[in-house]
Design a protein around this motif. Structure first.
Motif, short mmCIF file in Angstrom:
data_model
loop_
_atom_site.label_atom_id
_atom_site.label_comp_id
_atom_site.label_asym_id
_atom_site.label_seq_id
_atom_site.Cartn_x
_atom_site.Cartn_y
_atom_site.Cartn_z
N ILE A 101 0.85 -1.21 0.00
CA ILE A 101 0.00 0.00 0.00
C ILE A 101 0.89 1.25 0.00
CG2 ILE A 101 -0.31 0.32 2.51
CD1 ILE A 101 -3.33 0.78 1.91
N LEU A 166 -8.30 -15.44 8.34
CA LEU A 166 -7.42 -14.98 7.25
C LEU A 166 -5.97 -15.37 7.51
CD1 LEU A 166 -8.66 -11.37 6.42
CD2 LEU A 166 -8.89 -13.40 5.02
N PHE A 253 -2.50 -6.31 6.67
CA PHE A 253 -3.69 -7.18 6.77
C PHE A 253 -4.31 -7.12 8.16
CE2 PHE A 253 -2.11 -8.82 2.79
CZ PHE A 253 -3.30 -9.00 2.09
N GLY A 256 -5.94 -3.45 7.90
CA GLY A 256 -6.78 -3.23 6.71
C GLY A 256 -8.04 -4.05 6.75
N VAL A 303 -12.28 4.70 6.28
CA VAL A 303 -10.96 5.34 6.10
C VAL A 303 -11.23 6.79 5.74
CG1 VAL A 303 -8.81 5.34 4.78
CG2 VAL A 303 -9.94 3.16 5.31
N CYS A 367 -9.18 -0.94 -2.54
CA CYS A 367 -9.14 -1.98 -1.51
C CYS A 367 -9.17 -3.41 -2.06
CB CYS A 367 -10.33 -1.79 -0.58
SG CYS A 367 -10.38 -3.04 0.70
N LEU A 372 -14.71 -9.08 0.43
CA LEU A 372 -14.78 -9.79 1.71
C LEU A 372 -15.52 -8.93 2.75
CD1 LEU A 372 -14.11 -12.12 3.59
CD2 LEU A 372 -11.87 -11.09 3.99
N ALA A 373 -15.21 -7.65 2.76
CA ALA A 373 -15.88 -6.76 3.71
C ALA A 373 -17.39 -6.76 3.44
CB ALA A 373 -15.32 -5.34 3.58
N GLN A 376 -19.08 -10.02 4.66
CA GLN A 376 -19.29 -10.10 6.11
C GLN A 376 -20.49 -9.24 6.53
OE1 GLN A 376 -15.48 -9.87 8.55
NE2 GLN A 376 -14.78 -9.24 6.54
#
Ligand code: HEM
Length: 417
Positions: A101, A166, A253, A256, A303, A367, A372-373, A376
């Motif tokens: 990043i 993860l 990770f 993030g 963010v 991102c 995945l975000a 969830q």
């Protein structure tokens, strides 16, 4: 420390001479009074120069389309850690921990490619059932008729389990990861900071890295799997990394994938509680969950900003940027830009193009974990609706003292019997 009683951020934001507007003050975010300051900048000076701040001079990019235009131009606007990195505050000298990043192409692209299988569609599909089982268990275990902190019992519980998965880290030790994540993100000047100096923070980060590095070395000897550490351990590029670089990628990770999703789980509940009609709409039509999830992420914008550094003199949106200038893209402001997003301060569960927001950034650094975000959050809201939980939010969220991550520390709620 809170804003004095009777303080009106709207009239304050309007009364300040334009050149004195400094949106980098973390207090604006912990007091949740940032909106009128950014609204004024978007209206009167969308690419704004602040000559003096605690971080030095900086440009603010506050409008949606300008943010995109800046982020796609990575040849001129660099993320490199060698120039100060991605936060308004320069990386303290001696405490650098490079990760992709904080890199520009080609190194960025090479490393991103290595880790992307962790969140590829097949892997995500494989995780879905596990996430659903855990989410169900957490929701079923919540007290009824009793006040509790949603952040701790739901948001942290679920995201810490995800993080353990993860990393393929022992699930019962997941709160260790959360403590380290808190250490990484805390503003050392915050009244409730859990580390008080960069040296103290770095010592803890080193302990974390050494601990995970042992796991990394063990995984290297075993057949490859899809957890992040195994992927890193089976990559030549990553195995050449120094311990500092390993620290960088492991922490990327750790933070993030964790704090951001956690805060969307808390911020989404807060957002829906402020717009009861929207909540009713969602209850009546659970097919709206995916679109509500995108709206949650936009509304929360976990963010707050990213920073770039100019590699050359350049004109941008009518302003002359000099080589070496620090430029901050304020996602929190771009996501409230009425020119692109109608009724941007409102929570709307059925927007026409709900995924059009800036909370995941834009361009080559967009991102990696966005799907995945969303997964969830989708499961969380599907399971809340399936149980017909009636959740009363009993107070305002308590926000962290930070201009980088919009973290919610607590949110008191009660579920009706
Ligand atoms: C709602 C949740 C999330 C939000 C709002 C979010 C936001 C962001 C943003 C704004 C960026 C930087 C974009 C830029 O520099 O232009 C980013 C990058 C990144 N995110 Fe996320 N993120 C979230 C969840 C996750 C998850 C779950 C993971 C883990 C799998 C993750 C892993 C990453 C990584 C590895 C990068 C670096 C990408 C690169 O530099 O190429 N994020 N995220």
């Amino acid at each position: 420390m809170n804003a004095p009683v009777g303080f009106d951020p709207h009239s304050h934001a309007l009364s300040l001479p334009l050149d004195q507007i400094d949106v980098s003050d973390p207090q604006l975010f912990s007091d949740d009074i940032w909106r009128p300051y950014f609204a004024r900048l978007r209206r009167e000076d969308p690419v704004h120069f602040t000559a003096e701040s605690r971080y030095g001079p900086y440009w603010s990019v506050t409008k949606y389309r300008d943010i995109i235009q800046l982020e796609v131009n990575h040849k001129v606007f660099s993320s490199s850690w060698t120039l100060g990195g991605i936060r308004i505050e320069d990386i303290p000298s001696g405490y650098e921990r490079p990760s992709f990043i904080l890199l520009d192409p080609p190194d960025h692209d090479e490393q991103r490619l290595v880790v992307s299988p962790t969140v590829n569609p097949i892997n995500l599909a494989n995780m879905e059932e596990l996430i659903r089982t855990r989410t169900s268990r957490v929701l079923d275990g919540l007290p009824r008729g009793e006040t509790f902190n949603w952040v701790d019992r739901v948001s942290i519980e679920l995201t810490s389990m995800m993080l353990a998965t993860l990393f393929d880290y022992p699930i019962e030790e997941r709160r260790k990861l959360i403590r380290w994540s808190e250490i990484v993100i805390t503003d050392v000047n915050a009244p409730d900071a859990i580390v008080r100096s960069e040296a103290e923070r770095f010592a803890e980060q080193l302990k974390f890295t050494e601990h995970l590095n042992e796991i990394w070395e063990e995984r290297r000897k075993k057949p490859p799997t899809f957890d992040i550490i195994s992927i890193l351990a089976h990559s030549d590029v990553m195995n050449r990394m120094s311990i500092r670089e390993r620290m960088g990628i492991l922490i990327l990770f750790l933070v993030g994938g964790n704090d951001t999703t956690r805060n969307s789980m808390s911020g989404g509940l807060w957002g829906l509680s402020q717009f009861p009609e929207e909540w009713r709409k969602l209850r009546a039509n659970p097919a709206l969950v995916p679109s509500a999830v995108s709206e949650i992420i936009r509304y929360q914008t976990p963010v707050i900003h990213m920073r770039r550094t100019a590699l050359e003199d350049t004109a941008f949106a009518g302003k002359e940027i000099r080589k070496g200038d620090r430029i901050v893209v304020w996602y929190i402001s771009g996501n409230r830009d009425e020119e692109v997003i109608e009724r941007a301060d409102e929570f709307v569960v059925d927007r026409r193009r709900p995924r059009e927001h800036l909370a995941f950034g834009f361009g080559i650094h967009r991102c990696l974990g966005n799907r995945l975000a969303e997964l969830q959050l989708k499961i969380l809201w599907q399971e809340i609706l399936a149980r017909e939980l009636e959740i009363d939010v009993l107070g305002r969220p308590v926000y962290a003292y930070s201009n980088f991550l919009r973290s919610i520390r607590s949110l008191p709620v009660r579920i009706r019997n």
